[in-house]
Design a protein around this motif. Sequence first.
Motif, PDB file in Angstrom:
ATOM      1  N   LYS A  90       0.908  -1.316   0.066  1.00  0.00           N
ATOM      2  CA  LYS A  90       0.139   0.036  -0.057  1.00  0.00           C
ATOM      3  C   LYS A  90       1.086   1.406   0.075  1.00  0.00           C
ATOM      4  CE  LYS A  90      -3.920   2.118   2.564  1.00  0.00           C
ATOM      5  NZ  LYS A  90      -4.738   2.094   3.710  1.00  0.00           N
ATOM      6  N   LEU A  91       2.042   1.046   0.716  1.00  0.00           N
ATOM      7  CA  LEU A  91       2.851   2.378   0.870  1.00  0.00           C
ATOM      8  C   LEU A  91       3.836   2.528  -0.549  1.00  0.00           C
ATOM      9  CD1 LEU A  91       3.847   2.257   4.626  1.00  0.00           C
ATOM     10  CD2 LEU A  91       2.227   3.745   3.596  1.00  0.00           C
ATOM     11  N   LYS A  92       3.447   1.572  -1.356  1.00  0.00           N
ATOM     12  CA  LYS A  92       4.763   1.443  -2.490  1.00  0.00           C
ATOM     13  C   LYS A  92       5.860   1.057  -2.343  1.00  0.00           C
ATOM     14  CE  LYS A  92       0.947   4.050  -5.462  1.00  0.00           C
ATOM     15  NZ  LYS A  92       0.590   5.070  -6.193  1.00  0.00           N
ATOM     16  N   CYS A  93       6.283   0.368  -1.304  1.00  0.00           N
ATOM     17  CA  CYS A  93       7.692   0.163  -0.884  1.00  0.00           C
ATOM     18  C   CYS A  93       8.222  -1.044  -1.766  1.00  0.00           C
ATOM     19  CB  CYS A  93       7.679  -0.329   0.505  1.00  0.00           C
ATOM     20  SG  CYS A  93       7.144   1.229   1.612  1.00  0.00           S
ATOM     21  N   GLY A  94       8.132  -1.003  -2.923  1.00  0.00           N
ATOM     22  CA  GLY A  94       8.527  -1.737  -4.058  1.00  0.00           C
ATOM     23  C   GLY A  94       9.894  -1.712  -4.321  1.00  0.00           C
ATOM     24  N   GLN A 125      13.847  -8.885 -13.827  1.00  0.00           N
ATOM     25  CA  GLN A 125      13.005  -7.812 -13.962  1.00  0.00           C
ATOM     26  C   GLN A 125      11.684  -7.758 -13.611  1.00  0.00           C
ATOM     27  OE1 GLN A 125      14.548  -4.754 -15.085  1.00  0.00           O
ATOM     28  NE2 GLN A 125      16.553  -6.112 -14.727  1.00  0.00           N
ATOM     29  N   SER A 126      11.065  -8.874 -13.604  1.00  0.00           N
ATOM     30  CA  SER A 126       9.727  -9.156 -13.079  1.00  0.00           C
ATOM     31  C   SER A 126       9.753  -9.144 -11.763  1.00  0.00           C
ATOM     32  CB  SER A 126       9.345 -10.759 -13.618  1.00  0.00           C
ATOM     33  OG  SER A 126      10.073 -11.658 -13.167  1.00  0.00           O
ATOM     34  N   LYS A 127      10.705  -9.151 -11.049  1.00  0.00           N
ATOM     35  CA  LYS A 127      10.559  -8.786  -9.721  1.00  0.00           C
ATOM     36  C   LYS A 127      10.543  -7.432  -9.086  1.00  0.00           C
ATOM     37  CE  LYS A 127      13.403 -12.964  -8.747  1.00  0.00           C
ATOM     38  NZ  LYS A 127      14.492 -13.464  -8.056  1.00  0.00           N
ATOM     39  N   SER A 128      10.523  -6.574  -9.982  1.00  0.00           N
ATOM     40  CA  SER A 128      10.515  -5.313  -9.644  1.00  0.00           C
ATOM     41  C   SER A 128       9.163  -4.833  -9.073  1.00  0.00           C
ATOM     42  CB  SER A 128      10.636  -4.300 -11.102  1.00  0.00           C
ATOM     43  OG  SER A 128      10.897  -3.018 -10.875  1.00  0.00           O
ATOM     44  N   GLY A 129       8.978  -4.110  -8.124  1.00  0.00           N
ATOM     45  CA  GLY A 129       7.921  -3.765  -7.440  1.00  0.00           C
ATOM     46  C   GLY A 129       7.383  -4.680  -6.409  1.00  0.00           C
ATOM     47  N   THR A 130       8.050  -5.869  -6.111  1.00  0.00           N
ATOM     48  CA  THR A 130       7.861  -6.613  -5.073  1.00  0.00           C
ATOM     49  C   THR A 130       8.295  -6.189  -3.620  1.00  0.00           C
ATOM     50  OG1 THR A 130       8.328  -8.579  -6.430  1.00  0.00           O
ATOM     51  CG2 THR A 130       8.256  -8.910  -3.840  1.00  0.00           C
ATOM     52  N   PRO A 131       7.250  -5.989  -2.738  1.00  0.00           N
ATOM     53  CA  PRO A 131       7.765  -5.219  -1.433  1.00  0.00           C
ATOM     54  C   PRO A 131       8.905  -5.566  -0.943  1.00  0.00           C
ATOM     55  CG  PRO A 131       5.374  -5.998  -1.526  1.00  0.00           C
ATOM     56  CD  PRO A 131       6.128  -6.566  -2.730  1.00  0.00           C
ATOM     57  N   THR A 132       9.679  -4.559  -0.487  1.00  0.00           N
ATOM     58  CA  THR A 132      10.830  -4.842   0.142  1.00  0.00           C
ATOM     59  C   THR A 132      10.779  -4.213   1.683  1.00  0.00           C
ATOM     60  OG1 THR A 132      13.303  -4.428   0.083  1.00  0.00           O
ATOM     61  CG2 THR A 132      12.054  -2.512  -0.669  1.00  0.00           C
ATOM     62  N   PHE A 167      10.434 -16.058   7.617  1.00  0.00           N
ATOM     63  CA  PHE A 167      10.652 -15.181   6.297  1.00  0.00           C
ATOM     64  C   PHE A 167      10.364 -16.035   5.340  1.00  0.00           C
ATOM     65  CE2 PHE A 167      12.839 -12.457   3.554  1.00  0.00           C
ATOM     66  CZ  PHE A 167      11.936 -11.144   3.632  1.00  0.00           C
ATOM     67  N   ILE A 168      11.223 -17.266   5.444  1.00  0.00           N
ATOM     68  CA  ILE A 168      11.193 -17.963   4.119  1.00  0.00           C
ATOM     69  C   ILE A 168       9.783 -18.381   3.792  1.00  0.00           C
ATOM     70  CG2 ILE A 168      11.911 -20.414   3.351  1.00  0.00           C
ATOM     71  CD1 ILE A 168      14.482 -20.135   5.085  1.00  0.00           C
ATOM     72  N   TRP A 169       9.053 -18.526   4.662  1.00  0.00           N
ATOM     73  CA  TRP A 169       7.410 -18.613   4.390  1.00  0.00           C
ATOM     74  C   TRP A 169       6.892 -17.767   3.171  1.00  0.00           C
ATOM     75  CZ3 TRP A 169       4.702 -22.697   6.879  1.00  0.00           C
ATOM     76  CH2 TRP A 169       3.192 -22.665   6.524  1.00  0.00           C
ATOM     77  N   PHE A 170       7.482 -16.514   3.307  1.00  0.00           N
ATOM     78  CA  PHE A 170       7.083 -15.536   2.302  1.00  0.00           C
ATOM     79  C   PHE A 170       8.094 -15.343   1.322  1.00  0.00           C
ATOM     80  CE2 PHE A 170       5.068 -14.630   6.553  1.00  0.00           C
ATOM     81  CZ  PHE A 170       3.560 -14.695   6.072  1.00  0.00           C
ATOM     82  N   ASN A 171       9.259 -15.590   1.435  1.00  0.00           N
ATOM     83  CA  ASN A 171      10.262 -15.222   0.744  1.00  0.00           C
ATOM     84  C   ASN A 171      10.752 -16.296  -0.298  1.00  0.00           C
ATOM     85  OD1 ASN A 171      13.885 -14.511   0.825  1.00  0.00           O
ATOM     86  ND2 ASN A 171      12.440 -13.339  -0.081  1.00  0.00           N
ATOM     87  N   ALA A 172      10.011 -17.640  -0.097  1.00  0.00           N
ATOM     88  CA  ALA A 172      10.527 -18.608  -1.031  1.00  0.00           C
ATOM     89  C   ALA A 172       9.777 -18.478  -2.372  1.00  0.00           C
ATOM     90  CB  ALA A 172       9.783 -19.803  -0.508  1.00  0.00           C
ATOM     91  N   PRO A 173      10.518 -18.638  -3.438  1.00  0.00           N
ATOM     92  CA  PRO A 173      10.313 -18.327  -4.801  1.00  0.00           C
ATOM     93  C   PRO A 173       9.099 -18.717  -5.313  1.00  0.00           C
ATOM     94  CG  PRO A 173      11.809 -20.175  -4.811  1.00  0.00           C
ATOM     95  CD  PRO A 173      11.749 -19.587  -3.299  1.00  0.00           C
ATOM     96  N   PRO A 174       8.131 -17.987  -5.923  1.00  0.00           N
ATOM     97  CA  PRO A 174       8.520 -16.568  -6.005  1.00  0.00           C
ATOM     98  C   PRO A 174       8.094 -15.720  -4.795  1.00  0.00           C
ATOM     99  CG  PRO A 174       6.185 -17.002  -6.868  1.00  0.00           C
ATOM    100  CD  PRO A 174       6.942 -18.356  -6.451  1.00  0.00           C
ATOM    101  N   ALA A 175       9.002 -14.815  -4.536  1.00  0.00           N
ATOM    102  CA  ALA A 175       8.810 -14.204  -3.371  1.00  0.00           C
ATOM    103  C   ALA A 175       8.130 -12.993  -3.150  1.00  0.00           C
ATOM    104  CB  ALA A 175      10.218 -13.319  -3.184  1.00  0.00           C
ATOM    105  N   GLN A 176       7.026 -12.964  -2.068  1.00  0.00           N
ATOM    106  CA  GLN A 176       5.924 -11.969  -1.910  1.00  0.00           C
ATOM    107  C   GLN A 176       6.798 -10.790  -1.260  1.00  0.00           C
ATOM    108  OE1 GLN A 176       3.693 -15.486   0.302  1.00  0.00           O
ATOM    109  NE2 GLN A 176       2.351 -13.731  -0.077  1.00  0.00           N
ATOM    110  N   VAL A 177       7.643 -10.988  -0.740  1.00  0.00           N
ATOM    111  CA  VAL A 177       8.546  -9.860   0.090  1.00  0.00           C
ATOM    112  C   VAL A 177      10.123 -10.082   0.065  1.00  0.00           C
ATOM    113  CG1 VAL A 177       8.328 -10.660   2.258  1.00  0.00           C
ATOM    114  CG2 VAL A 177       8.356  -8.256   1.925  1.00  0.00           C
ATOM    115  N   PHE A 178      10.795  -8.927  -0.135  1.00  0.00           N
ATOM    116  CA  PHE A 178      12.248  -9.148   0.261  1.00  0.00           C
ATOM    117  C   PHE A 178      12.653  -8.595   1.483  1.00  0.00           C
ATOM    118  CE2 PHE A 178      12.008  -8.334  -4.801  1.00  0.00           C
ATOM    119  CZ  PHE A 178      12.131  -9.573  -4.962  1.00  0.00           C
TER     120      PHE A 178
END
Length: 326
Positions: free
Chosen positions: A32-36, A48-55, A219-230
């Motif tokens: 929501k805060l656009k922390c991509g 390049q497809s990972k651009s915009g994934t929340p960090t 964190f791996i729960w969400f960071n495993a490929p494809p990652a939901q967050v970095f």
Amino acid sequence: MRIPWFGLALAGTTAFFIVVLFGPYVIRLLTKLKCGQTVRSDGPKTHQSKSGTPTMGGLLILFGITAGTIAGLGGNWSYNLIWTVFITLAFGALGLLDDLLIIVFHRSLGLKARHKLLGQVFFAGLFGLYVVQSGAMETLKIPYFNTHLAFINPVLTFLFVVFTLVAMSNAVNLTDGLDGLASGTTLIAGLAMGILALVQGEMSLGIFAAALAGACLGFIWFNAPPAQVFMGDTGALALGGALAAIGILSRTALFLPIIGGVFVAENLSVILQVLSFRMRGKRILRMAPLHHHFELGGLAESKVVVRFWVVSILLALLGLAGYKIG
């Protein structure tokens, strides 16, 4: 020696569930805060497809580690533990600033390298002063030998502490380039360093390591490929600092190059790549850090990650095998 099994289990599970339970809410907030994430233009094209994934997902790791440590120990914190948590959070704050600059200015780099290094050296220097003044690292256990390395010069002690913290922090940061890579390898290294801390009598550091491992697993729960967050630099700089602090204050820092061999290899790959290009005008790897070299060689990202995990497990066992009682 009495192992605090309940505290270890409580620290690890609390850290894990804190990350897993709050993860979806934090990810939605970051989105929501656009922390991509802004992906480097000179990186692998598949990224390049990972651009915009929340960090900045490292915030989850920091919350998990802190909550897990509190659950495992309550208010019974040693000075060594206080300083370990301090350096973890301080490096995390430095990484958070770096991540925020990337997001605000929409670029792949945040803090300039010299400014980031200056911040790392400053916090590591404070930690080094504590180590020197407290005598927390007067000796270091030498792997594979039933003997210790004695530090008789406080200046050398200080420089060793600063170098170890900065080197490990940057090494983990360089490793954070594929989904699940840094979190998985840090989980493995953290468990091994925690075991060493326990056998060295540093129970609070062992419980901290359990919380670190639990947070990484969550964190791996969400960071495993494809990652939901970095995790971003918020997590990577903090995790490297945490591993180094455990090693320094448990007097097992000389085991870090073995147990953290993957981080060392990633760091060296960048150094050698730069030196080779500047001196010979040629690269020795397809791309640095090392994981990109294998990725560009045709290995799937997930396969590179799992193989690095396997190597990390072997190195952790090799490091633990080098501990001689006495």
